[in-house]
Design a protein around this motif. Structure first.
Motif, PDB file in Angstrom:
ATOM      1  N   THR A 203       0.853  -1.193   0.000  1.00  0.00           N
ATOM      2  CA  THR A 203       0.000   0.000   0.000  1.00  0.00           C
ATOM      3  C   THR A 203       0.885   1.238   0.000  1.00  0.00           C
ATOM      4  O   THR A 203       2.046   1.193   0.419  1.00  0.00           O
ATOM      5  N   HIS A 204       0.334   2.348  -0.453  1.00  0.00           N
ATOM      6  CA  HIS A 204       1.055   3.610  -0.357  1.00  0.00           C
ATOM      7  C   HIS A 204       0.042   4.742  -0.282  1.00  0.00           C
ATOM      8  O   HIS A 204      -1.088   4.636  -0.755  1.00  0.00           O
ATOM      9  N   GLY A 205       0.464   5.836   0.325  1.00  0.00           N
ATOM     10  CA  GLY A 205      -0.409   6.987   0.436  1.00  0.00           C
ATOM     11  C   GLY A 205       0.380   8.232   0.770  1.00  0.00           C
ATOM     12  O   GLY A 205       1.483   8.161   1.323  1.00  0.00           O
ATOM     13  N   ALA A 206      -0.177   9.377   0.411  1.00  0.00           N
ATOM     14  CA  ALA A 206       0.502  10.643   0.674  1.00  0.00           C
ATOM     15  C   ALA A 206      -0.532  11.751   0.812  1.00  0.00           C
ATOM     16  O   ALA A 206      -1.552  11.747   0.124  1.00  0.00           O
ATOM     17  N   THR A 207      -0.250  12.689   1.724  1.00  0.00           N
ATOM     18  CA  THR A 207      -1.118  13.857   1.889  1.00  0.00           C
ATOM     19  C   THR A 207      -0.253  15.111   1.995  1.00  0.00           C
ATOM     20  O   THR A 207       0.835  15.082   2.573  1.00  0.00           O
ATOM     21  N   VAL A 208      -0.747  16.190   1.428  1.00  0.00           N
ATOM     22  CA  VAL A 208      -0.123  17.507   1.562  1.00  0.00           C
ATOM     23  C   VAL A 208      -1.239  18.498   1.828  1.00  0.00           C
ATOM     24  O   VAL A 208      -2.195  18.597   1.050  1.00  0.00           O
ATOM     25  N   GLY A 209      -1.173  19.221   2.935  1.00  0.00           N
ATOM     26  CA  GLY A 209      -2.262  20.137   3.248  1.00  0.00           C
ATOM     27  C   GLY A 209      -1.891  21.165   4.294  1.00  0.00           C
ATOM     28  O   GLY A 209      -0.773  21.180   4.818  1.00  0.00           O
ATOM     29  N   ASP A 210      -2.869  22.031   4.587  1.00  0.00           N
ATOM     30  CA  ASP A 210      -2.705  23.060   5.608  1.00  0.00           C
ATOM     31  C   ASP A 210      -3.340  22.588   6.909  1.00  0.00           C
ATOM     32  O   ASP A 210      -3.909  21.493   6.992  1.00  0.00           O
ATOM     33  N   ILE A 211      -3.272  23.437   7.923  1.00  0.00           N
ATOM     34  CA  ILE A 211      -3.941  23.141   9.187  1.00  0.00           C
ATOM     35  C   ILE A 211      -5.449  23.022   8.959  1.00  0.00           C
ATOM     36  O   ILE A 211      -6.045  23.807   8.223  1.00  0.00           O
ATOM     37  N   ASP A 212      -6.050  22.018   9.564  1.00  0.00           N
ATOM     38  CA  ASP A 212      -7.484  21.784   9.412  1.00  0.00           C
ATOM     39  C   ASP A 212      -8.265  22.966   9.998  1.00  0.00           C
ATOM     40  O   ASP A 212      -8.183  23.262  11.196  1.00  0.00           O
ATOM     41  N   GLU A 213      -9.025  23.632   9.143  1.00  0.00           N
ATOM     42  CA  GLU A 213      -9.737  24.843   9.570  1.00  0.00           C
ATOM     43  C   GLU A 213     -10.786  24.552  10.631  1.00  0.00           C
ATOM     44  O   GLU A 213     -10.972  25.328  11.574  1.00  0.00           O
ATOM     45  N   GLU A 214     -11.491  23.434  10.497  1.00  0.00           N
ATOM     46  CA  GLU A 214     -12.527  23.102  11.474  1.00  0.00           C
ATOM     47  C   GLU A 214     -11.920  22.896  12.852  1.00  0.00           C
ATOM     48  O   GLU A 214     -12.456  23.378  13.863  1.00  0.00           O
ATOM     49  N   GLN A 215     -10.816  22.158  12.918  1.00  0.00           N
ATOM     50  CA  GLN A 215     -10.150  21.942  14.201  1.00  0.00           C
ATOM     51  C   GLN A 215      -9.629  23.259  14.773  1.00  0.00           C
ATOM     52  O   GLN A 215      -9.716  23.508  15.978  1.00  0.00           O
ATOM     53  N   TYR A 216      -9.089  24.094  13.889  1.00  0.00           N
ATOM     54  CA  TYR A 216      -8.544  25.385  14.313  1.00  0.00           C
ATOM     55  C   TYR A 216      -9.635  26.261  14.934  1.00  0.00           C
ATOM     56  O   TYR A 216      -9.470  26.797  16.046  1.00  0.00           O
ATOM     57  N   PHE A 217     -10.760  26.394  14.249  1.00  0.00           N
ATOM     58  CA  PHE A 217     -11.824  27.244  14.773  1.00  0.00           C
ATOM     59  C   PHE A 217     -12.484  26.630  16.005  1.00  0.00           C
ATOM     60  O   PHE A 217     -12.982  27.361  16.882  1.00  0.00           O
ATOM     61  N   TYR A 218     -12.491  25.314  16.092  1.00  0.00           N
ATOM     62  CA  TYR A 218     -13.008  24.674  17.300  1.00  0.00           C
ATOM     63  C   TYR A 218     -12.167  25.069  18.511  1.00  0.00           C
ATOM     64  O   TYR A 218     -12.712  25.422  19.582  1.00  0.00           O
ATOM     65  N   LEU A 219     -10.846  25.022  18.364  1.00  0.00           N
ATOM     66  CA  LEU A 219      -9.974  25.396  19.479  1.00  0.00           C
ATOM     67  C   LEU A 219     -10.144  26.871  19.834  1.00  0.00           C
ATOM     68  O   LEU A 219     -10.123  27.242  21.016  1.00  0.00           O
ATOM     69  N   LEU A 220     -10.330  27.715  18.815  1.00  0.00           N
ATOM     70  CA  LEU A 220     -10.584  29.135  19.091  1.00  0.00           C
ATOM     71  C   LEU A 220     -11.872  29.316  19.892  1.00  0.00           C
ATOM     72  O   LEU A 220     -11.945  30.149  20.805  1.00  0.00           O
ATOM     73  N   SER A 221     -12.856  28.497  19.533  1.00  0.00           N
ATOM     74  CA  SER A 221     -14.148  28.608  20.232  1.00  0.00           C
ATOM     75  C   SER A 221     -14.061  28.138  21.674  1.00  0.00           C
ATOM     76  O   SER A 221     -14.921  28.468  22.498  1.00  0.00           O
ATOM     77  N   ARG A 222     -13.029  27.377  21.987  1.00  0.00           N
ATOM     78  CA  ARG A 222     -12.859  26.900  23.364  1.00  0.00           C
ATOM     79  C   ARG A 222     -12.006  27.853  24.193  1.00  0.00           C
ATOM     80  O   ARG A 222     -11.632  27.542  25.330  1.00  0.00           O
ATOM     81  N   GLY A 223     -11.655  29.007  23.602  1.00  0.00           N
ATOM     82  CA  GLY A 223     -10.955  30.024  24.360  1.00  0.00           C
ATOM     83  C   GLY A 223      -9.458  30.107  24.127  1.00  0.00           C
ATOM     84  O   GLY A 223      -8.785  30.962  24.725  1.00  0.00           O
ATOM     85  N   LEU A 224      -8.924  29.282  23.266  1.00  0.00           N
ATOM     86  CA  LEU A 224      -7.489  29.347  22.974  1.00  0.00           C
ATOM     87  C   LEU A 224      -7.209  30.504  22.022  1.00  0.00           C
ATOM     88  O   LEU A 224      -8.045  30.850  21.190  1.00  0.00           O
ATOM     89  N   THR A 225      -6.025  31.076  22.123  1.00  0.00           N
ATOM     90  CA  THR A 225      -5.624  32.128  21.197  1.00  0.00           C
ATOM     91  C   THR A 225      -5.242  31.500  19.856  1.00  0.00           C
ATOM     92  O   THR A 225      -5.011  30.284  19.769  1.00  0.00           O
ATOM     93  N   PRO A 226      -5.164  32.288  18.776  1.00  0.00           N
ATOM     94  CA  PRO A 226      -4.719  31.747  17.481  1.00  0.00           C
ATOM     95  C   PRO A 226      -3.354  31.067  17.571  1.00  0.00           C
ATOM     96  O   PRO A 226      -3.153  29.989  16.983  1.00  0.00           O
TER      97      PRO A 226
END
Length: 384
Positions: A320-343
């Protein structure tokens, strides 16, 4: 952890090294500095390198001085077999042969049972060349931390070229933590070869930090039934750092297992290239081989590339083989912001989670793991 294993660090004799170097001259004379037409080097800017600035003449064959040392810890037959393996499995790369011809000596390191640590310092601006052979005897279990540290006091560009062989004899278990620490003006050319005999298991963890331009070839050869090789690691790049990694698994026997799982995080204007290849010749049976590459970009000007390859000519295999290239997950990022963490806190937490799993899966002490995390965090999020 034993960090003073000088009794197990040998230098091959002057006469033996001289004879070995003669045996590779015919191949060396046919090699030239790679060009962009070479597939393995097409994205590494060798054509732009000012060799004069690096105080290196590609046309020279160096007259290296030899050190004298006893070889009594291993028999003549074993040492001859090791050199024969190097001749057989050395990659046909210009810099691999350059290391063999230009290194002041060949260092043969007998790895003890249990935990050990070896440090290698590269000092000054002149080109450095090294050949290191790590050898684990049959039936032994070892954890080995390798530290490569480059130190210089000027802002001049400079280079190192090294060849490292790891030979695991039959029925051995070997976990290796490979740590590179390079200054920001370094060109590092490195070849790593892993030879895994029957029923041996090798885990190789690669963590390169710093540098200006680096090219790594890692070739693992699974030579006997039951051999297993696992390679993983994390590259963390900032500034204008370029790292070009090429990893290949060669299966030579039935019932062998390999895995490559590598992660890269890039920021600023850095560039990471990962190429993985699984090579399985015809007529082999019960072979399992996997590779995966995960890449995280923290800046639009940073680049990460993943190039998975398979050369599978046998039928009774699982690959098997696989590869991913991407940015920070926006949903996870905004979830953490909503919990009171700074950017900044949110970004740091997500980046740490990305590489943390790899670090905490290695079988070394918590102190070592925290040290790795600290180095990576310093590059990516300023140590916060």
């Amino acid at each position: 952890m034993n960090s003073s294993l000088t009794r197990n660090r040998l230098v091959l004799s002057k006469e033996r090294t001289k004879v070995f170097r003669k045996s590779i001259l015919e191949i060396w004379n046919q090699l030239e500095i790679p060009t962009d037409s070479n597939e393995s080097w097409r994205k590494f800017p060798l054509g732009a390198v000012d060799w004069k600035e690096l105080q290196f003449d590609p046309k020279d064959i160096f007259s290296a001085s030899e050190e004298n040392s006893t070889e009594s810890l291993l028999s003549e037959e074993v040492i001859d077999g090791i050199l024969s393996d190097i001749l057989k499995y050395i990659p046909k790369d210009y810099f691999a042969y350059l290391s063999l011809l230009a290194a002041p000596s060949y260092e043969l390191i007998l790895v003890d049972e249990g935990e050990s640590e070896f440090g290698f310092e590269e000092l000054g601006d002149l080109p450095k060349f090294s050949v290191r052979i790590f050898y684990l005897k049959s039936g032994r279990t070892a954890k080995t931390e390798i530290r490569l540290e480059n130190i210089h006091e000027t802002d001049a560009l400079h280079m190192t070229s090294s060849l490292d062989f790891y030979i695991a004899e039959e029925s051995s278990y070997w976990e290796i933590l490979d740590r590179e620490s390079s200054d920001l003006d370094l060109y590092r050319f490195r070849n790593v070869s892993i030879l895994s005999r029957s029923d041996s298991q090798v885990k190789f963890h690669h963590f390169p930090i710093g540098g200006f331009r680096s090219k790594l070839f890692l070739h693992a050869h699974l030579l006997g039934k039951g051999a297993e090789v696992i390679v993983d690691g994390v590259s963390a790049l900032g500034g204008r750092n370029l790292k070009d990694l090429e990893m290949e698994m060669y299966h030579h026997a039935d019932h062998t297992t390999s895995k490559i799982s590598y992660k890269a995080i890039v920021t600023d204007k850095s560039h990471h290239i990962f190429t993985g290849n699984l090579i399985i010749p015809p007529n082999l049976k019960k072979v399992t081989a996997h590779q995966e590459s995960f890449n995280l970009s923290l800046n639009k000007k940073a680049r990460a590339e993943a190039n998975p390859k398979l050369e599978v000519l046998a039928e009774d295999v699982s690959c098997t083989h696989g590869a991913t290239v991407g940015d920070i997950d926006e949903e996870q990022y905004f979830y953490l912001l909503s919990r009171g963490l700074t950017p900044a806190e949110s970004k740091s937490l997500l980046v740490t989670a990305f590489y943390g799993e790899t670090i905490h899966s290695i079988g070394f002490s918590e102190e070592v793991k925290l040290s790795l995390e600290s180095q990576i965090r310093e590059i990516l999020v300023g140590g916060k």
